[in-house]
Design a protein around this motif. Structure first.
Motif, mmCIF file in Angstrom:
data_model
loop_
_atom_site.group_PDB
_atom_site.id
_atom_site.type_symbol
_atom_site.label_atom_id
_atom_site.label_comp_id
_atom_site.label_asym_id
_atom_site.label_seq_id
_atom_site.Cartn_x
_atom_site.Cartn_y
_atom_site.Cartn_z
ATOM 1 N N UNK A 1 31.051 14.542 -9.301
ATOM 2 C CA UNK A 1 30.834 12.924 -9.061
ATOM 3 C C UNK A 1 29.443 12.610 -9.243
ATOM 4 N N UNK A 2 28.505 13.522 -8.546
ATOM 5 C CA UNK A 2 27.061 13.219 -8.716
ATOM 6 C C UNK A 2 26.794 13.368 -10.166
ATOM 7 N N UNK A 3 27.192 14.296 -11.108
ATOM 8 C CA UNK A 3 26.749 14.632 -12.307
ATOM 9 C C UNK A 3 27.269 13.555 -13.360
ATOM 10 N N UNK A 4 28.628 13.025 -13.090
ATOM 11 C CA UNK A 4 29.314 12.102 -13.751
ATOM 12 C C UNK A 4 28.539 10.784 -13.470
ATOM 13 N N UNK A 5 28.170 10.338 -12.227
ATOM 14 C CA UNK A 5 27.524 9.206 -12.272
ATOM 15 C C UNK A 5 26.098 8.937 -12.655
ATOM 16 N N UNK A 6 25.351 10.118 -12.755
ATOM 17 C CA UNK A 6 24.171 10.391 -13.245
ATOM 18 C C UNK A 6 24.285 9.960 -14.749
ATOM 19 N N UNK A 7 25.160 10.710 -15.320
ATOM 20 C CA UNK A 7 25.532 10.638 -17.114
ATOM 21 C C UNK A 7 25.714 8.999 -17.315
ATOM 22 N N UNK A 8 26.617 8.383 -16.513
ATOM 23 C CA UNK A 8 26.971 7.053 -16.550
ATOM 24 C C UNK A 8 25.773 6.195 -16.437
ATOM 25 N N UNK A 9 24.675 6.268 -15.680
ATOM 26 C CA UNK A 9 23.572 5.632 -15.552
ATOM 27 C C UNK A 9 22.648 5.897 -16.679
ATOM 28 N N UNK A 10 22.531 7.077 -17.254
ATOM 29 C CA UNK A 10 21.981 7.247 -18.570
ATOM 30 C C UNK A 10 22.462 6.378 -19.745
ATOM 31 N N UNK A 11 23.796 6.481 -19.809
ATOM 32 C CA UNK A 11 24.693 5.792 -20.847
ATOM 33 C C UNK A 11 24.294 4.394 -20.816
ATOM 34 N N UNK A 12 24.281 3.754 -19.560
ATOM 35 C CA UNK A 12 24.089 2.235 -19.320
ATOM 36 C C UNK A 12 22.742 1.960 -19.710
ATOM 37 N N UNK A 13 21.751 2.859 -19.378
ATOM 38 C CA UNK A 13 20.541 2.542 -19.902
ATOM 39 C C UNK A 13 20.485 2.533 -21.355
#
Length: 267
Positions: free
Chosen positions: A40-52
């Motif tokens: 989930x840490x990895x998933x959420x980090x990637x979702x932050x990047x995608x949102x940015x």
């Protein structure tokens, strides 16, 4: 938002997570371990990047909240085990930032960003009881391999190795290495075990990353863009079909694909 409001909001999140982890809380949250939460840490980090990358401010704020939850949750579990607390996490990163920015919090003078990076590396090495001269490159590269996604790690490893002279003389030699690895991969597919094939695939991927580095290209961004275009074309196809994709022939799918590709090229 005033400083005290930020602290109140953060404390509320801490209290919510503690409640979820309590015997009266949520069975799912209570069952989690640091290891089970790692994906989930990895998933959420990637979702932050995608949102940015999309520039959606509301989405960025939401995804940062999801990532912050993972930090608080990990700290809560560690606190329950007596390992460390969220306070120690916060104090640790604050002290590290102050320590590694002596040009801001001390009396060191720097002229440019290169000097900032050099000081950062010197201080970072000193924290581990090393100096840039005694710090082993292999140890540094091993940390990249452990801490970064494989594609990003390979690029970082390549950059650092090149920085100490482990480099080709020109780009033609880089392309030569790529073609050499391509041939070995093809041979492995025809004659070798799956383990050997996988090894040669890794060598081939590493070689194309060298090509990307020599041309100042970001392989992660390139692959991410390709995945996005694939999905966009698939969406265009699904917008015009009247039955499941599995019911179309390969020729029909190819025609739909080319149509979607042309439409997106015009947008």
């Amino acid at each position: 938002m005033a400083d005290n409001q930020i602290l109140v909001a953060l404390q509320e999140l801490i209290d919510v997570v503690a409640k979820l982890r309590s015997p009266e809380g949520c069975p799912w949250d209570l069952a989690q371990t640091p290891q089970s939460l790692t994906p989930y840490i990895i998933e959420e980090a990637y979702e932050v990047v995608d949102a940015i990358q999309t520039g959606d401010k509301k989405a960025i704020a939401e995804e940062l909240g999801d990532l912050l939850l993972q930090v608080v949750l990990q700290a809560q579990i560690a606190s329950e085990a007596g390992d460390f607390s969220l306070q120690e996490v916060v104090e640790g990163i604050s002290q590290k930032l102050i320590r590694r920015h002596p040009h801001v919090f001390g009396d060191v003078t720097v002229e440019n960003m290169d000097e900032v990076r050099q000081n950062w590396e010197i201080i970072k090495a000193a924290e581990k009881g090393e100096t840039p001269a005694t710090q082993k490159l292999s140890d540094k590269l091993s940390r990249y391999r452990r801490s970064l996604p494989p594609l990003s790690a390979a690029m970082k490893i390549s950059q650092k190795a090149a920085g100490v002279g482990f480099e080709w003389n020109n780009v033609d030699e880089v392309w030569g290495k790529f073609h050499e690895e391509l041939g070995e991969f093809q041979q492995a597919l025809a004659q070798e075990t799956p383990q050997r094939q996988e090894s040669e695939l890794g060598d081939l991927l590493f070689a194309i990353i060298q090509v990307a580095r020599w041309h100042n290209l970001d392989p992660s961004a390139g692959l991410q863009g390709t995945s996005q275009r694939f999905i966009q074309r698939l969406q265009k196809m699904e917008d015009v079909i009247d039955r499941p994709l599995t019911e179309y022939s390969l020729a029909e799918l190819d025609a739909l694909w080319q149509q979607a590709k042309a439409q997106l090229a015009q947008d």
